[in-house]
Design a protein around this motif. Structure first.
Motif, PDB file in Angstrom:
ATOM      1  N   LYS A  59       0.836  -1.211   0.000  1.00  0.00           N
ATOM      2  CA  LYS A  59       0.000   0.000   0.000  1.00  0.00           C
ATOM      3  C   LYS A  59       0.865   1.253   0.000  1.00  0.00           C
ATOM      4  O   LYS A  59       0.596   2.207  -0.749  1.00  0.00           O
ATOM      5  CB  LYS A  59      -0.910  -0.018   1.216  1.00  0.00           C
ATOM      6  CG  LYS A  59      -1.767   1.241   1.384  1.00  0.00           C
ATOM      7  CD  LYS A  59      -2.714   1.438   0.215  1.00  0.00           C
ATOM      8  CE  LYS A  59      -3.772   0.368   0.191  1.00  0.00           C
ATOM      9  NZ  LYS A  59      -4.795   0.639  -0.869  1.00  0.00           N
ATOM     10  N   ARG A  60       1.899   1.269   0.796  1.00  0.00           N
ATOM     11  CA  ARG A  60       2.773   2.444   0.836  1.00  0.00           C
ATOM     12  C   ARG A  60       3.509   2.614  -0.492  1.00  0.00           C
ATOM     13  O   ARG A  60       3.750   3.734  -0.937  1.00  0.00           O
ATOM     14  CB  ARG A  60       3.764   2.322   1.999  1.00  0.00           C
ATOM     15  CG  ARG A  60       3.092   2.358   3.368  1.00  0.00           C
ATOM     16  CD  ARG A  60       4.110   2.303   4.492  1.00  0.00           C
ATOM     17  NE  ARG A  60       4.913   3.522   4.550  1.00  0.00           N
ATOM     18  CZ  ARG A  60       4.531   4.651   5.154  1.00  0.00           C
ATOM     19  NH1 ARG A  60       3.327   4.725   5.741  1.00  0.00           N
ATOM     20  NH2 ARG A  60       5.309   5.688   5.177  1.00  0.00           N
ATOM     21  N   ALA A  61       3.836   1.508  -1.137  1.00  0.00           N
ATOM     22  CA  ALA A  61       4.481   1.593  -2.450  1.00  0.00           C
ATOM     23  C   ALA A  61       3.523   2.207  -3.472  1.00  0.00           C
ATOM     24  O   ALA A  61       3.929   2.996  -4.335  1.00  0.00           O
ATOM     25  CB  ALA A  61       4.928   0.208  -2.911  1.00  0.00           C
ATOM     26  N   GLN A  62       2.246   1.870  -3.374  1.00  0.00           N
ATOM     27  CA  GLN A  62       1.240   2.462  -4.267  1.00  0.00           C
ATOM     28  C   GLN A  62       1.138   3.966  -4.038  1.00  0.00           C
ATOM     29  O   GLN A  62       1.035   4.744  -4.987  1.00  0.00           O
ATOM     30  CB  GLN A  62      -0.116   1.801  -4.044  1.00  0.00           C
ATOM     31  CG  GLN A  62      -0.186   0.356  -4.505  1.00  0.00           C
ATOM     32  CD  GLN A  62      -1.513  -0.287  -4.155  1.00  0.00           C
ATOM     33  OE1 GLN A  62      -2.415   0.345  -3.624  1.00  0.00           O
ATOM     34  NE2 GLN A  62      -1.621  -1.587  -4.438  1.00  0.00           N
ATOM     35  N   TRP A  63       1.173   4.371  -2.769  1.00  0.00           N
ATOM     36  CA  TRP A  63       1.082   5.802  -2.472  1.00  0.00           C
ATOM     37  C   TRP A  63       2.298   6.548  -3.016  1.00  0.00           C
ATOM     38  O   TRP A  63       2.168   7.653  -3.541  1.00  0.00           O
ATOM     39  CB  TRP A  63       0.991   5.998  -0.954  1.00  0.00           C
ATOM     40  CG  TRP A  63      -0.329   5.537  -0.375  1.00  0.00           C
ATOM     41  CD1 TRP A  63      -1.467   5.253  -1.065  1.00  0.00           C
ATOM     42  CD2 TRP A  63      -0.613   5.292   1.001  1.00  0.00           C
ATOM     43  NE1 TRP A  63      -2.461   4.853  -0.199  1.00  0.00           N
ATOM     44  CE2 TRP A  63      -1.965   4.872   1.082  1.00  0.00           C
ATOM     45  CE3 TRP A  63       0.122   5.379   2.171  1.00  0.00           C
ATOM     46  CZ2 TRP A  63      -2.583   4.544   2.289  1.00  0.00           C
ATOM     47  CZ3 TRP A  63      -0.489   5.074   3.388  1.00  0.00           C
ATOM     48  CH2 TRP A  63      -1.831   4.660   3.436  1.00  0.00           C
ATOM     49  N   ARG A  64       3.462   5.936  -2.878  1.00  0.00           N
ATOM     50  CA  ARG A  64       4.667   6.578  -3.423  1.00  0.00           C
ATOM     51  C   ARG A  64       4.583   6.692  -4.943  1.00  0.00           C
ATOM     52  O   ARG A  64       5.018   7.698  -5.516  1.00  0.00           O
ATOM     53  CB  ARG A  64       5.910   5.772  -3.026  1.00  0.00           C
ATOM     54  CG  ARG A  64       6.288   5.885  -1.554  1.00  0.00           C
ATOM     55  CD  ARG A  64       7.674   5.305  -1.303  1.00  0.00           C
ATOM     56  NE  ARG A  64       8.026   5.387   0.110  1.00  0.00           N
ATOM     57  CZ  ARG A  64       7.832   4.401   0.984  1.00  0.00           C
ATOM     58  NH1 ARG A  64       7.294   3.259   0.577  1.00  0.00           N
ATOM     59  NH2 ARG A  64       8.180   4.553   2.249  1.00  0.00           N
ATOM     60  N   ALA A  65       4.022   5.676  -5.587  1.00  0.00           N
ATOM     61  CA  ALA A  65       3.888   5.711  -7.044  1.00  0.00           C
ATOM     62  C   ALA A  65       2.966   6.850  -7.471  1.00  0.00           C
ATOM     63  O   ALA A  65       3.248   7.570  -8.445  1.00  0.00           O
ATOM     64  CB  ALA A  65       3.359   4.373  -7.557  1.00  0.00           C
ATOM     65  N   VAL A  66       1.872   7.027  -6.741  1.00  0.00           N
ATOM     66  CA  VAL A  66       0.947   8.124  -7.060  1.00  0.00           C
ATOM     67  C   VAL A  66       1.628   9.470  -6.827  1.00  0.00           C
ATOM     68  O   VAL A  66       1.505  10.396  -7.635  1.00  0.00           O
ATOM     69  CB  VAL A  66      -0.339   8.014  -6.220  1.00  0.00           C
ATOM     70  CG1 VAL A  66      -1.230   9.246  -6.447  1.00  0.00           C
ATOM     71  CG2 VAL A  66      -1.105   6.742  -6.568  1.00  0.00           C
ATOM     72  N   LEU A  67       2.342   9.586  -5.731  1.00  0.00           N
ATOM     73  CA  LEU A  67       3.060  10.821  -5.417  1.00  0.00           C
ATOM     74  C   LEU A  67       4.083  11.144  -6.505  1.00  0.00           C
ATOM     75  O   LEU A  67       4.190  12.294  -6.954  1.00  0.00           O
ATOM     76  CB  LEU A  67       3.743  10.695  -4.058  1.00  0.00           C
ATOM     77  CG  LEU A  67       4.635  11.856  -3.622  1.00  0.00           C
ATOM     78  CD1 LEU A  67       3.857  13.169  -3.601  1.00  0.00           C
ATOM     79  CD2 LEU A  67       5.243  11.561  -2.237  1.00  0.00           C
ATOM     80  N   ASN A  68       4.826  10.138  -6.944  1.00  0.00           N
ATOM     81  CA  ASN A  68       5.816  10.360  -7.996  1.00  0.00           C
ATOM     82  C   ASN A  68       5.157  10.756  -9.317  1.00  0.00           C
ATOM     83  O   ASN A  68       5.706  11.556 -10.079  1.00  0.00           O
ATOM     84  CB  ASN A  68       6.659   9.100  -8.190  1.00  0.00           C
ATOM     85  CG  ASN A  68       7.585   8.836  -7.020  1.00  0.00           C
ATOM     86  OD1 ASN A  68       7.938   9.751  -6.277  1.00  0.00           O
ATOM     87  ND2 ASN A  68       7.969   7.581  -6.834  1.00  0.00           N
ATOM     88  N   GLU A  69       3.987  10.191  -9.578  1.00  0.00           N
ATOM     89  CA  GLU A  69       3.249  10.560 -10.795  1.00  0.00           C
ATOM     90  C   GLU A  69       2.875  12.040 -10.771  1.00  0.00           C
ATOM     91  O   GLU A  69       3.017  12.755 -11.778  1.00  0.00           O
ATOM     92  CB  GLU A  69       1.992   9.706 -10.924  1.00  0.00           C
ATOM     93  CG  GLU A  69       1.135  10.072 -12.130  1.00  0.00           C
ATOM     94  CD  GLU A  69      -0.214   9.372 -12.123  1.00  0.00           C
ATOM     95  OE1 GLU A  69      -1.086   9.744 -12.945  1.00  0.00           O
ATOM     96  OE2 GLU A  69      -0.418   8.469 -11.289  1.00  0.00           O
TER      97      GLU A  69
END
Length: 262
Positions: A59-69
């Motif tokens: 889940k935290r990896a998904q949040w980081r991916a969205v943030l990076n996007e």
């Protein structure tokens, strides 16, 4: 968040295509407001302590991916307002048009660049374990966002819309002027056709009056009649084609094209 689509990188031929590509670019820039909010939101997700227990690493990896996007999209907008698209998707001529507006609004361009830098700071801090660094990055990001950044984006886009409306008005005026000129030319062509037809009729009458001596004149009269009919046919065909393009009932109203092309 979906991106506006661009079909070509060259200046398109039609007014409708030109308008659509500029409009898509403005919409892309306008999304910077929402992306700044999303970057702060997902940065906060990564910073806060969940009272229900730690989130999974997935889940935290998904949040980081969205943030990076969001970071990448904001960086792209910051480049576009300066006149270039890193992804080469926005046509060069549109980037130049936006860059010109950016050169007239350097403070707003600086706001875009600053938000891009701050979002990058949040993304970098969120990728590590330094909670204090992430907290400080989020604090500055939020203060700048609430301190006028959203208004800057809105003002920049409003300025682009005003320029687009002005250019559309100029295109309408040019289309109207071209329509008037073509209409006058067709009217003159029809007048010439009528005059040639009258000359043909007079020549036929004179040839009949003089008998055998007028045979040559009779041949000329027939040629004049054929020419007059061809002129009339060309004018009628031109008016029909203009009416088909403009959707008007009268070919003389080509000026309506300026009102209907969008």
């Amino acid at each position: 968040m979906s991106q506006p689509s661009f079909r070509t990188t060259y200046a398109p031929e039609t007014d409708t295509e030109r308008f659509a590509q500029r409009r898509a670019a403005i919409d892309l820039i306008a999304t910077t407001r929402a992306r700044a909010i999303r970057s702060a939101l997902f940065g906060s997700y990564l910073f806060r302590v969940n009272p229900l227990g730690p989130e999974t690493s997935e889940k935290r990896a998904q949040w980081r991916a969205v943030l990076n996007e969001q970071r990448d999209a904001i960086a792209r907008s910051a480049a576009i307002v300066r006149g270039t698209d890193p992804q080469k998707a926005v046509p060069d001529w549109v980037c130049e048009w936006i860059g010109q507006h950016g050169s007239e609004n350097p403070k707003t361009v600086a706001d875009f660049v600053r938000m891009s830098d701050l979002t990058n700071d949040v993304a970098l801090a969120a990728g590590g374990d330094d909670v204090r660094r992430l907290r400080d990055a989020l604090d500055v990001h939020l203060r700048v966002g609430r301190g006028g950044f959203f208004e800057s984006v809105t003002g920049f886009c409003d300025g682009l819309w005003a320029k687009l409306d002005a250019s559309r008005h100029e295109e309408v005026e040019r289309a109207s002027a071209a329509g008037d000129a073509i209409s006058k030319t067709l009217t003159r062509l029809e007048q010439i056709g009528k005059h040639v037809r009258l000359v043909s009729l007079n020549a036929s009458v004179e040839a009949a009056r003089v008998g055998d001596a007028g045979r040559g004149l009779g041949v000329i009269a027939v040629e004049f009649k054929t020419l007059a009919e061809e002129i009339q046919m060309l004018a009628t065909t031109a008016r029909s084609e203009i009416a088909a393009m403009t959707g008007s009932e009268d070919g003389c109203s080509i000026a309506k094209r300026g009102k209907n092309y969008l």
